[in-house]
Design a protein around this motif. Structure first.
Motif, PDB file in Angstrom:
ATOM      1  N   LYS A   1      -8.062  37.191 -35.334  1.00 59.02           N
ATOM      2  CA  LYS A   1      -8.944  36.462 -36.230  1.00 59.02           C
ATOM      3  C   LYS A   1     -10.042  35.815 -35.385  1.00 59.02           C
ATOM      4  CE  LYS A   1      -5.719  35.206 -39.950  1.00 59.02           C
ATOM      5  NZ  LYS A   1      -5.100  34.059 -40.667  1.00 59.02           N
ATOM      6  N   SER A   2     -11.216  35.696 -35.939  1.00 62.31           N
ATOM      7  CA  SER A   2     -12.337  35.142 -35.181  1.00 62.31           C
ATOM      8  C   SER A   2     -12.120  33.667 -34.868  1.00 62.31           C
ATOM      9  CB  SER A   2     -13.641  35.319 -35.963  1.00 62.31           C
ATOM     10  OG  SER A   2     -13.658  34.464 -37.097  1.00 62.31           O
TER      11      SER A   2
ATOM     12  N   ALA B   1     -12.621  46.186 -33.903  1.00 64.69           N
ATOM     13  CA  ALA B   1     -11.529  46.133 -34.881  1.00 64.69           C
ATOM     14  C   ALA B   1     -10.380  47.047 -34.504  1.00 64.69           C
ATOM     15  CB  ALA B   1     -12.056  46.498 -36.273  1.00 64.69           C
TER      16      ALA B   1
ATOM     17  N   TYR C   1      -9.320  41.348 -37.964  1.00 62.45           N
ATOM     18  CA  TYR C   1     -10.408  42.317 -37.996  1.00 62.45           C
ATOM     19  C   TYR C   1     -10.048  43.624 -38.702  1.00 62.45           C
ATOM     20  CZ  TYR C   1     -12.469  39.216 -34.467  1.00 62.45           C
ATOM     21  OH  TYR C   1     -12.973  38.145 -33.795  1.00 62.45           O
TER      22      TYR C   1
ATOM     23  N   SER D   1     -14.449  37.306 -41.083  1.00 67.87           N
ATOM     24  CA  SER D   1     -13.059  36.982 -40.791  1.00 67.87           C
ATOM     25  C   SER D   1     -12.737  35.554 -41.210  1.00 67.87           C
ATOM     26  CB  SER D   1     -12.788  37.163 -39.294  1.00 67.87           C
ATOM     27  OG  SER D   1     -11.501  36.710 -38.940  1.00 67.87           O
TER      28      SER D   1
ATOM     29  N   TYR E   1     -18.464  39.859 -36.920  1.00 70.99           N
ATOM     30  CA  TYR E   1     -17.069  39.622 -37.285  1.00 70.99           C
ATOM     31  C   TYR E   1     -16.743  38.188 -37.700  1.00 70.99           C
ATOM     32  CZ  TYR E   1     -15.553  44.225 -35.721  1.00 70.99           C
ATOM     33  OH  TYR E   1     -15.368  45.589 -35.611  1.00 70.99           O
ATOM     34  N   ASN E   2     -17.354  37.209 -37.041  1.00 70.99           N
ATOM     35  CA  ASN E   2     -16.850  35.847 -37.171  1.00 70.99           C
ATOM     36  C   ASN E   2     -16.864  35.302 -38.589  1.00 70.99           C
ATOM     37  OD1 ASN E   2     -16.757  36.059 -34.321  1.00 70.99           O
ATOM     38  ND2 ASN E   2     -17.039  33.858 -34.135  1.00 70.99           N
TER      39      ASN E   2
END
Length: 301
Positions: free
Chosen positions: A246-247, A239, A196, A189, A185-186
């Motif tokens: 947000k990451s 998600a 997410y 994002s 994800y990081n």
């Protein structure tokens, strides 16, 4: 319990803030932009049940710290060794050090610097600094900590403060699972600067995540770590559970700060090279974030 939080960003302020509300003597060490407002009027937490004010202390100089019963290390992975040296004034004879950091090797690195055992922890919470001295909550909230003679006592104190905490003898596996989630994800994002759920609505995002998870599973297995059989589903569920989050990498990029990408996707790339395992998707995501860091640095210059 006397608690010191080293590197009091979003996670450190969230955990330290709840401990403060529960009546523990908490001191936060962090950036002046957040510590000065907290010192003036307390730490504000925006929680599902409403706004709460935590009566914590806030300092910007490690020299002003005094010995604590528990030290929570929450700095970015690149600052681990510096933090290990900085926390010396907070160490008493029986002080327990708990690493609440991203990545899989910070506890080991801290232990080398401090010469003491360090308890690793996995943090499952979505938070950010919504404003100076103010924490925004976006979901989750539990901790998993490694085994130690004091872990049960610490877990009880955290749980009673509203941070459900479990002691685990297999925390390394959990650290790798959290690393896999961060790798998925990081970077995406961060580069898009979107939360997410919005990220997952973009064509191709799910396929990229599937490739990231596959690479992480292969590298973890080669490191004698077995990730859960449903690892991919756990990743995709994030998600749904934290759609508006947000990451941390996205937050760092937005604020023009160095990211931890070299200790997330970059760590998988590094271990892959050592083990002769290709990790092209993780490499691409690491490179994307590094390019974004460079672009923002040039823009600020």
């Amino acid at each position: 319990m006397r608690v010191t939080v080293i590197g009091a960003g979003a996670v450190g302020c969230y955990v330290g803030g709840l401990l403060g509300i529960a009546g523990h003597d908490v001191t936060l060490l962090g950036r002046p932009a957040h510590m000065h407002p907290i010192a003036a009027r307390g730490l504000i937490l925006d929680l599902p049940e409403g706004e709460k004010n935590s009566p914590v202390k806030a300092v910007t100089d490690a020299a002003s710290l005094t010995p604590a019963d528990l030290v929570l290390v929450c700095v970015k992975s690149a600052d681990t060794e510096n933090a290990g040296r900085e926390l010396a004034p907070a160490l008493g004879t029986d002080t327990v050090i708990l690493s609440l950091q991203n990545g899989v090797d910070n506890a080991e690195r801290l232990s080398i610097v401090t010469g003491r055992p360090v308890v690793p922890a996995v943090v499952y919470v979505g938070v950010d600094m919504a404003a100076p001295g103010r924490v925004g909550y976006h979901g989750g909230g539990r901790l998993l900590i490694g085994s130690s003679p004091q872990s049960d006592v610490i877990a009880t104190a955290l749980t009673q403060a509203g941070i459900p905490t479990t002691v685990s003898a297999t925390v390394q596996q959990a650290l790798w699972a959290k690393l896999t989630i961060n790798c998925a994800y990081n970077a995406l994002s961060a580069v898009a600067q979107i939360p997410y759920a919005s990220m997952m609505s973009v064509n191709g995002a799910k396929e990229v995540i599937e490739q990231v998870v596959s690479e992480c599973q292969t590298v973890a297995h080669a490191c004698n770590v077995t990730l859960p059989a449903n690892m991919l589903q756990q990743v995709l569920d994030v998600a749904v559970l934290m759609p508006d989050q947000k990451s941390s990498t996205a937050q760092d990029l937005f604020r023009g700060r160095p990211t931890e990408i070299d200790f997330l996707n970059g760590y998988v790339v590094q271990k892959g090279r050592e083990l002769n395992i290709p990790t092209p998707t993780n490499l691409a995501l690491q490179t994307m974030v590094k390019l974004s860091e460079k672009t923002r640095c040039v823009a600020r210059g």
